[in-house]
Every structure is written in structure tokens, then in C-alpha cells.
Design a protein around this motif. Structure first.
Motif, PDB file in Angstrom:
ATOM      1  N   VAL A  80       0.521  -1.532   0.020  1.00  0.00           N
ATOM      2  CA  VAL A  80      -0.130  -0.267  -0.367  1.00  0.00           C
ATOM      3  C   VAL A  80       1.132   1.415   0.590  1.00  0.00           C
ATOM      4  CG1 VAL A  80      -1.841   1.309   1.437  1.00  0.00           C
ATOM      5  CG2 VAL A  80      -1.722  -1.132   0.919  1.00  0.00           C
ATOM      6  N   ALA A  81       0.919   1.925  -0.838  1.00  0.00           N
ATOM      7  CA  ALA A  81       1.765   3.432  -1.096  1.00  0.00           C
ATOM      8  C   ALA A  81       0.255   5.029  -1.198  1.00  0.00           C
ATOM      9  CB  ALA A  81       2.486   3.339  -2.132  1.00  0.00           C
ATOM     10  N   GLY A  82       1.214   5.685  -0.452  1.00  0.00           N
ATOM     11  CA  GLY A  82      -0.121   6.835  -0.980  1.00  0.00           C
ATOM     12  C   GLY A  82       0.858   7.781  -0.305  1.00  0.00           C
ATOM     13  N   GLY A  83       0.753   8.627  -1.715  1.00  0.00           N
ATOM     14  CA  GLY A  83       1.770  10.336  -1.317  1.00  0.00           C
ATOM     15  C   GLY A  83       0.310  11.585  -1.723  1.00  0.00           C
ATOM     16  N   ALA A  84       0.729  12.229  -1.038  1.00  0.00           N
ATOM     17  CA  ALA A  84      -0.234  13.667  -1.477  1.00  0.00           C
ATOM     18  C   ALA A  84       0.629  14.896  -1.095  1.00  0.00           C
ATOM     19  CB  ALA A  84      -0.825  13.638   0.219  1.00  0.00           C
ATOM     20  N   SER A  85       0.323  15.870  -2.011  1.00  0.00           N
ATOM     21  CA  SER A  85       0.991  17.207  -2.427  1.00  0.00           C
ATOM     22  C   SER A  85      -0.099  18.175  -1.988  1.00  0.00           C
ATOM     23  CB  SER A  85       2.196  17.061  -3.515  1.00  0.00           C
ATOM     24  OG  SER A  85       2.835  17.889  -3.493  1.00  0.00           O
ATOM     25  N   GLU A  86       0.254  19.634  -1.177  1.00  0.00           N
ATOM     26  CA  GLU A  86      -0.605  19.887  -1.458  1.00  0.00           C
ATOM     27  C   GLU A  86       0.101  21.170  -1.039  1.00  0.00           C
ATOM     28  OE1 GLU A  86      -2.946  23.125   0.467  1.00  0.00           O
ATOM     29  OE2 GLU A  86      -0.958  22.113   1.656  1.00  0.00           O
ATOM     30  N   SER A  87      -0.420  22.344  -1.372  1.00  0.00           N
ATOM     31  CA  SER A  87       0.610  23.643  -1.764  1.00  0.00           C
ATOM     32  C   SER A  87      -0.634  24.472  -1.528  1.00  0.00           C
ATOM     33  CB  SER A  87       1.931  23.952  -2.806  1.00  0.00           C
ATOM     34  OG  SER A  87       2.065  25.659  -3.240  1.00  0.00           O
ATOM     35  N   THR A  88      -0.777  26.108  -1.019  1.00  0.00           N
ATOM     36  CA  THR A  88      -1.453  27.157  -0.437  1.00  0.00           C
ATOM     37  C   THR A  88      -1.239  28.513  -0.877  1.00  0.00           C
ATOM     38  OG1 THR A  88      -2.636  25.582   0.562  1.00  0.00           O
ATOM     39  CG2 THR A  88      -3.236  27.729   1.047  1.00  0.00           C
ATOM     40  N   ASN A  89      -0.604  28.934  -2.031  1.00  0.00           N
ATOM     41  CA  ASN A  89      -0.257  30.117  -1.683  1.00  0.00           C
ATOM     42  C   ASN A  89      -1.359  31.917  -1.446  1.00  0.00           C
ATOM     43  OD1 ASN A  89       2.180  28.837  -2.136  1.00  0.00           O
ATOM     44  ND2 ASN A  89       1.052  28.806  -3.833  1.00  0.00           N
ATOM     45  N   VAL A  90      -0.721  32.838  -1.293  1.00  0.00           N
ATOM     46  CA  VAL A  90      -2.111  33.871  -0.849  1.00  0.00           C
ATOM     47  C   VAL A  90      -1.050  34.696  -0.865  1.00  0.00           C
ATOM     48  CG1 VAL A  90      -3.072  35.143   0.334  1.00  0.00           C
ATOM     49  CG2 VAL A  90      -2.501  32.265   1.107  1.00  0.00           C
ATOM     50  N   ILE A  91      -1.608  35.833  -1.723  1.00  0.00           N
ATOM     51  CA  ILE A  91      -0.812  37.059  -2.028  1.00  0.00           C
ATOM     52  C   ILE A  91      -1.900  38.415  -1.109  1.00  0.00           C
ATOM     53  CG2 ILE A  91       0.301  38.658  -3.194  1.00  0.00           C
ATOM     54  CD1 ILE A  91       2.020  37.150  -4.940  1.00  0.00           C
ATOM     55  N   LEU A  92      -1.568  39.096  -0.659  1.00  0.00           N
ATOM     56  CA  LEU A  92      -2.588  40.380   0.269  1.00  0.00           C
ATOM     57  C   LEU A  92      -2.303  41.961   0.093  1.00  0.00           C
ATOM     58  CD1 LEU A  92      -4.201  38.691   2.586  1.00  0.00           C
ATOM     59  CD2 LEU A  92      -5.096  38.316   0.668  1.00  0.00           C
ATOM     60  N   PRO A  93      -1.808  42.376  -1.559  1.00  0.00           N
ATOM     61  CA  PRO A  93      -1.094  44.164  -1.910  1.00  0.00           C
ATOM     62  C   PRO A  93      -2.091  44.910  -1.520  1.00  0.00           C
ATOM     63  CG  PRO A  93      -1.803  42.670  -3.153  1.00  0.00           C
ATOM     64  CD  PRO A  93      -1.700  41.710  -3.120  1.00  0.00           C
ATOM     65  N   SER A  94      -1.493  46.004  -0.228  1.00  0.00           N
ATOM     66  CA  SER A  94      -2.166  46.931  -1.456  1.00  0.00           C
ATOM     67  C   SER A  94      -1.213  47.602  -0.829  1.00  0.00           C
ATOM     68  CB  SER A  94      -2.778  47.528   0.650  1.00  0.00           C
ATOM     69  OG  SER A  94      -3.566  48.265   0.911  1.00  0.00           O
ATOM     70  N   THR A  95      -1.710  48.649  -1.956  1.00  0.00           N
ATOM     71  CA  THR A  95      -0.741  49.699  -2.756  1.00  0.00           C
ATOM     72  C   THR A  95      -1.800  51.394  -3.058  1.00  0.00           C
ATOM     73  OG1 THR A  95       0.710  47.845  -3.610  1.00  0.00           O
ATOM     74  CG2 THR A  95       1.136  50.499  -4.361  1.00  0.00           C
ATOM     75  N   THR A  96      -1.297  52.002  -2.728  1.00  0.00           N
ATOM     76  CA  THR A  96      -2.338  53.399  -2.757  1.00  0.00           C
ATOM     77  C   THR A  96      -1.354  54.730  -3.086  1.00  0.00           C
ATOM     78  OG1 THR A  96      -2.106  53.570  -0.079  1.00  0.00           O
ATOM     79  CG2 THR A  96      -4.168  52.415  -1.207  1.00  0.00           C
ATOM     80  N   ALA A  97      -1.636  55.637  -4.156  1.00  0.00           N
ATOM     81  CA  ALA A  97      -1.152  56.952  -4.023  1.00  0.00           C
ATOM     82  C   ALA A  97      -2.492  57.887  -4.020  1.00  0.00           C
ATOM     83  CB  ALA A  97       0.196  57.298  -5.180  1.00  0.00           C
ATOM     84  N   SER A  98      -1.720  58.599  -3.478  1.00  0.00           N
ATOM     85  CA  SER A  98      -2.476  60.556  -3.129  1.00  0.00           C
ATOM     86  C   SER A  98      -2.468  62.009  -2.263  1.00  0.00           C
ATOM     87  CB  SER A  98      -4.147  59.736  -1.570  1.00  0.00           C
ATOM     88  OG  SER A  98      -3.137  59.776  -0.613  1.00  0.00           O
ATOM     89  N   ILE A  99      -3.429  62.420  -2.879  1.00  0.00           N
ATOM     90  CA  ILE A  99      -2.580  63.833  -2.501  1.00  0.00           C
ATOM     91  C   ILE A  99      -4.047  64.443  -1.451  1.00  0.00           C
ATOM     92  CG2 ILE A  99      -2.197  66.551  -2.510  1.00  0.00           C
ATOM     93  CD1 ILE A  99      -0.727  65.006  -5.492  1.00  0.00           C
ATOM     94  N   GLN A 100      -3.358  64.643   0.126  1.00  0.00           N
ATOM     95  CA  GLN A 100      -4.957  65.126   0.511  1.00  0.00           C
ATOM     96  C   GLN A 100      -4.582  66.128   1.367  1.00  0.00           C
ATOM     97  OE1 GLN A 100      -4.831  61.615   2.850  1.00  0.00           O
ATOM     98  NE2 GLN A 100      -5.506  60.207   1.393  1.00  0.00           N
ATOM     99  N   ASP A 101      -5.794  65.998   1.276  1.00  0.00           N
ATOM    100  CA  ASP A 101      -6.177  67.780   2.257  1.00  0.00           C
ATOM    101  C   ASP A 101      -4.476  69.074   1.662  1.00  0.00           C
ATOM    102  OD1 ASP A 101      -8.042  67.429   2.928  1.00  0.00           O
ATOM    103  OD2 ASP A 101      -7.091  65.617   4.903  1.00  0.00           O
ATOM    104  N   SER A 102      -4.162  69.099   1.129  1.00  0.00           N
ATOM    105  CA  SER A 102      -2.927  69.698   0.139  1.00  0.00           C
ATOM    106  C   SER A 102      -3.276  70.552  -0.876  1.00  0.00           C
ATOM    107  CB  SER A 102      -1.533  69.150  -0.514  1.00  0.00           C
ATOM    108  OG  SER A 102      -1.500  67.790   0.898  1.00  0.00           O
TER     109      SER A 102
END
Length: 186
Positions: free
Chosen positions: A107-129
Motif C-alpha cells: 500500500v502506497a499513498g502520496g499527497a502534496s498540497e500547496s496553499t499560496n496567498v498574496i494580499l497586497p495593498s498599494t495606494t498613492a494620494s494627495i490629501q488635504d493639500s
């Protein structure tokens, strides 16, 4: 830039941020078993599991905020750039061999699992100027935010089972799972 000071520049004004992040991962699992019996029952069991969990979570911001007077005859640029990448290889391999004069089981059992997460937050702004005035205009104003993310996952599972005997039973199961998420939680 944040505050209450006045900015007067003789040339271009630029507020820029750049963030680059990368993960390269390799997960490998291998297992093997051999069972032999000259007279009775022979049972060989082999299990291999490879797991790879990767996460990039980040934020970047370029901002001009709370400045009552931003003056230049040239350009004003506020820019934020972000890149993120995950490269992963996850492989499991198993082999089971049962040999016997009577009944043999492998009896042989092989399992491979990969969970990959990217959570980016990118902002550019001019405020109260205030940028320029009607009498002293700036050449141009550019506000830009750019984010790019990528995930490359190679996931594999190999299972092999051999049985030799009067009665031979071989069972092999391989499972490979890749879960990739960009921009949200799984």
C-alpha cells in the motif's frame, strides 16, 4: 510627506515608494517500504506527504497630506509600486513493495498540497493639500499606484505499489492540490 509646512521647490517634486517581495519554496517528501515473508503474510505500507504554505501580506503608500502649499514650476509626482511573487514546487513520492510465499500486500499513498496567498495593498494620494495656485501653476500632477502579483505552483504526487506472492494485492493513491489566492483570504 505629511504635515503643515510649505513646500517650495526649484525643480520637480516626487514622492515614490516601491516594494518588491518574493518567496521561492521547495517541499519534497519521499518514503518507501519493503516487506518480505517466506511463509506467511507480508504487508508493506508507505506514506509520503509534502506541504508548502506561503503568504505575502503587505501595504505600501505614497502620500502628500496636510500641506497647505506645494509649489514648483515643474511636475509633482506621487507614485506607489508593488510587486509580489511566489514560486513553489511541492512533490511527494512513495513506493511500497510486498513479497511473500503466501499473501503479500503493498500500500502506497502520496499527497502534496500547496496553499499560496498574496494580499497586497498599494495606494498613492494627495490629501488635504494645495498644489500650486491659479497664479503659480505646476507643470503637471501625476498620482499613480501600480500593483502586480503572480503565483507559480508545481504540485505533484507519485505513488507506486508492487506485490509478489500466491496472492498479491497492490494499492497506490497519489493526490496533488494547489490553492492560489491573490487579493483575498482563502
Amino acid at each position: 510627506a505629511t504635515g503643515t509646512a510649505t513646500v517650495d521647490a526649484g525643480g520637480p517634486i516626487s514622492v515614490t515608494t516601491r516594494d518588491d517581495a518574493a518567496i521561492k519554496a521547495i517541499a519534497i517528501a519521499a518514503s518507501g517500504s519493503i516487506a518480505a515473508s517466506g511463509t506467511g503474510l507480508s504487508i508493506a505500507i508507505s506514506i509520503g506527504i509534502a506541504l508548502a504554505h506561503n503568504r505575502i501580506e503587505k501595504s505600501g503608500a505614497a502620500t502628500i497630506a496636510g500641506i497647505p502649499r506645494v509649489m514648483t514650476a515643474a511636475s509633482v509626482t506621487v507614485a506607489a509600486f508593488d510587486t509580489a511573487s511566489i514560486e513553489v514546487t511541492s512533490i511527494a513520492a512513495t513506493l511500497s513493495v510486498g513479497v511473500g510465499a503466501g499473501t503479500s500486500v503493498g500500500v502506497a499513498g502520496g499527497a502534496s498540497e500547496s496553499t499560496n496567498v498574496i494580499l497586497p495593498s498599494t495606494t498613492a494620494s494627495i490629501q488635504d493639500s494645495v498644489v500650486g495656485t491659479p497664479a503659480a501653476k505646476v507643470a503637471s500632477v501625476e498620482v499613480a499606484a501600480e500593483s502586480s502579483s503572480s503565483i507559480k505552483a508545481v504540485v505533484g504526487a507519485i505513488a507506486a505499489s508492487l506485490s509478489f506472492g500466491v496472492t498479491g494485492v497492490g494499492v497506490a493513491i497519489g493526490i496533488g492540490i494547489a490553492r492560489n489566492f491573490i487579493g483575498y483570504e482563502p
